[in-house]
Design an enzyme around this catalytic site. Structure first.
Site, short mmCIF file in Angstrom:
data_model
loop_
_atom_site.label_atom_id
_atom_site.label_comp_id
_atom_site.label_asym_id
_atom_site.label_seq_id
_atom_site.Cartn_x
_atom_site.Cartn_y
_atom_site.Cartn_z
N TYR A 8 0.84 -1.21 0.00
CA TYR A 8 0.00 0.00 0.00
C TYR A 8 0.88 1.26 0.00
CZ TYR A 8 -3.76 3.18 1.65
OH TYR A 8 -4.67 4.20 1.78
N SER A 43 -14.01 0.87 12.89
CA SER A 43 -15.05 -0.12 12.57
C SER A 43 -15.00 -1.31 13.53
CB SER A 43 -14.99 -0.56 11.10
OG SER A 43 -13.71 -0.47 10.57
P1 NAD Z 1 -12.82 1.75 0.20
O1 NAD Z 1 -12.18 0.41 0.16
O2 NAD Z 1 -14.11 1.91 0.89
O3 NAD Z 1 -12.96 2.31 -1.29
C1 NAD Z 1 -12.06 2.03 -2.33
C2 NAD Z 1 -12.84 1.75 -3.59
O4 NAD Z 1 -11.92 1.48 -4.67
C3 NAD Z 1 -13.75 0.50 -3.46
O5 NAD Z 1 -15.05 0.82 -3.87
C4 NAD Z 1 -13.09 -0.52 -4.39
O6 NAD Z 1 -14.01 -1.43 -4.93
C5 NAD Z 1 -12.45 0.39 -5.43
N1 NAD Z 1 -11.35 -0.22 -6.18
C6 NAD Z 1 -10.26 -0.85 -5.68
N2 NAD Z 1 -9.48 -1.28 -6.69
C7 NAD Z 1 -10.07 -0.88 -7.85
C8 NAD Z 1 -9.75 -1.02 -9.23
N3 NAD Z 1 -8.63 -1.66 -9.65
N4 NAD Z 1 -10.60 -0.51 -10.15
C9 NAD Z 1 -11.75 0.14 -9.76
N5 NAD Z 1 -12.09 0.28 -8.48
C10 NAD Z 1 -11.27 -0.22 -7.53
O7 NAD Z 1 -11.71 2.75 0.81
P2 NAD Z 1 -11.82 4.28 1.23
O8 NAD Z 1 -11.57 4.38 2.67
O9 NAD Z 1 -13.04 4.87 0.65
O10 NAD Z 1 -10.55 4.89 0.48
C11 NAD Z 1 -10.68 5.60 -0.73
C12 NAD Z 1 -9.34 6.20 -1.11
O11 NAD Z 1 -8.89 7.07 -0.08
C13 NAD Z 1 -8.25 5.15 -1.31
O12 NAD Z 1 -7.45 5.52 -2.42
C14 NAD Z 1 -7.46 5.23 -0.03
O13 NAD Z 1 -6.11 4.87 -0.22
C15 NAD Z 1 -7.59 6.70 0.35
N6 NAD Z 1 -7.44 6.89 1.80
C16 NAD Z 1 -8.46 6.59 2.66
C17 NAD Z 1 -8.26 6.78 4.03
C18 NAD Z 1 -9.36 6.51 5.03
O14 NAD Z 1 -9.15 6.73 6.23
N7 NAD Z 1 -10.54 6.08 4.65
C19 NAD Z 1 -7.04 7.23 4.52
C20 NAD Z 1 -6.02 7.49 3.60
C21 NAD Z 1 -6.24 7.33 2.25
#
Ligand code: NAD
Ligand code: UDP
Length: 317
Positions: free
Chosen positions: A144, A188
């Site tokens: 990651y 969660s």
């Molecule tokens: P999440 O897992 O709920 O959402 C990620 C989405 O990406 C999912 O719907 C998944 O199906 C989709 N996905 C994954 N691989 C894919 C692909 N190859 N093609 C198309 N879709 C794909 O996660 P989240 O918490 O909503 O995170 C969203 C973004 O924010 C991510 O890039 C994550 O790295 C970044 N982020 C989130 C957090 C947090 O605290 N939630 C913190 C830092 C960074």
């Protein structure tokens, strides 16, 4: 604008779709549903300005003319990215290049969802955007961390070599409605365990810290950045820092649960501390979070209650 949101069926992506629709834009959401869920988009079923493409963004695809691309696709919780290590590396690398090519083709603006994980197990505290990080490139979390660091490098390269109008947001731990109840993240897990009356699993001695941002604050910060002219990374997160023991205490208080705390092994390379320095977001975007953890969890309580119920009845079927 016509906006492409990759990962739009996920936790943050679905909230971003809602926020962009509220600003009158049209949305194309591309998601392969690896960790996302159609339930997160169910309320948009009748929305004529919303289109869903079931699409792996690592494969070539053409969404048609777009004005802005928000690249959010990627597994995000440690449990998810450790389970889908190669997919995580691919979506951060091939998927990001693909999306940057789409932005270049349509002369669209581009915003990358990056992460505090770029700082690794940080030696500088709190973390400013100028800090280069302390990352184990061969440890389990590297699928990651290094994918996101590559994604940042690719974004800056498309900006420098092809003049793509890019933004990079470094997101710190965010929580709220639609956080998957079984994704293994600390909020969660603790909310699910507290609401079921199970022990709260604190990893290690629970003295490691994180800083938790409510999703409405996070999305407001991301939108502010998307409208700015800043191309270098900007931290968006809540700077109030909690030990995991304190976080467990807040969850018990908000849920009114009598659950106990159980200590479990600390995962390898688990960062010891995380707190964003948000001076840049404050001065450049005039943004700062408004919702503290206790209030944010209270606001999310109904969602977590329903998610726990749905999860238990699915398990019984
Ligand atoms: P999440 O897992 O709920 O959402 C990620 C989405 O990406 C999912 O719907 C998944 O199906 C989709 N996905 C994954 N691989 C894919 C692909 N190859 N093609 C198309 N879709 C794909 O996660 P989240 O918490 O909503 O995170 C969203 C973004 O924010 C991510 O890039 C994550 O790295 C970044 N982020 C989130 C957090 C947090 O605290 N939630 C913190 C830092 C960074
Ligand atoms: N953690 C915990 N109990 C859990 C889940 C996580 O104590 O049930 C800890 C984990 O070891 C880490 C912190 O909570 O120190 C945040 O973990 P999370 O998976 O939410 O995200 P991270 O910030 O590590 O990506």
């Amino acid at each position: 604008m016509r906006v492409l949101v990759t990962g739009g069926a996920g936790f943050l992506g679905s909230h971003l779709c809602d926020a962009m629709l509220a600003e009158e834009h049209s949305i194309v959401c591309a998601d392969n549903l690896l960790t996302g869920r159609m339930e997160n988009l169910a309320h948009l079923g009748r929305e004529s300005r919303f289109e869903f493409l079931q699409q792996d963004v690592c494969e070539a695809f053409d969404p048609g003319k777009i004005d802005y691309l928000f690249h959010f696709a990627s597994p995000a919780s440690p449990v998810d990215y450790l389970k889908h290590g190669i997919e995580t590396l691919r979506v951060g690398s091939a998927g990001t290049i693909n999306c940057l090519e789409i932005a270049k083709k349509y002369n669209a603006k581009f915003l990358l969802a990056s992460t505090s994980e770029c700082y690794g197990d940080p030696l500088e505290h709190p973390q400013k955007e100028s800090y280069w990080g302390h990352v184990n490139s061969i440890g389990p979390r590297s699928v990651y961390d290094e994918a996101k660091r590559f994604a940042e490098a690719a974004t800056m390269a498309y900006h420098r070599y092809h003049a793509v109008d890019t933004r990079i947001v470094r997101i710190f731990n965010t929580y709220g409605p639609r956080l998957q109840i079984d994704d293994g993240r600390v909020i969660s897990n603790f909310m699910r365990q507290a609401l079921r009356g199970e022990d709260l699993t604190v990893y290690g001695d629970g003295m490691q810290t994180r800083s938790f941002c409510c999703v409405s604050d996070e999305i407001a910060g991301i939108l502010a950045l998307s409208k700015s002219e800043e191309h270098l990374p900007v931290n968006i997160g809540n700077p109030t820092e909690f030990t995991m023991l304190k976080c467990a205490e807040v969850v018990l208080e908000v849920t009114g649960s009598a659950s106990k705390i159980r200590f479990e092994l600390l995962p390898q390379d688990d960062p010891k501390q995380r707190r964003p320095d948000i001076t840049k977001a404050r001065t450049l975007l005039g943004w700062e979070p408004k919702i503290d953890l206790r209030t944010g969890l209270q606001l999310s309580l109904n969602y977590f209650r329903e998610a726990v119920l749905a999860n238990s009845s699915a398990a019984c079927r």
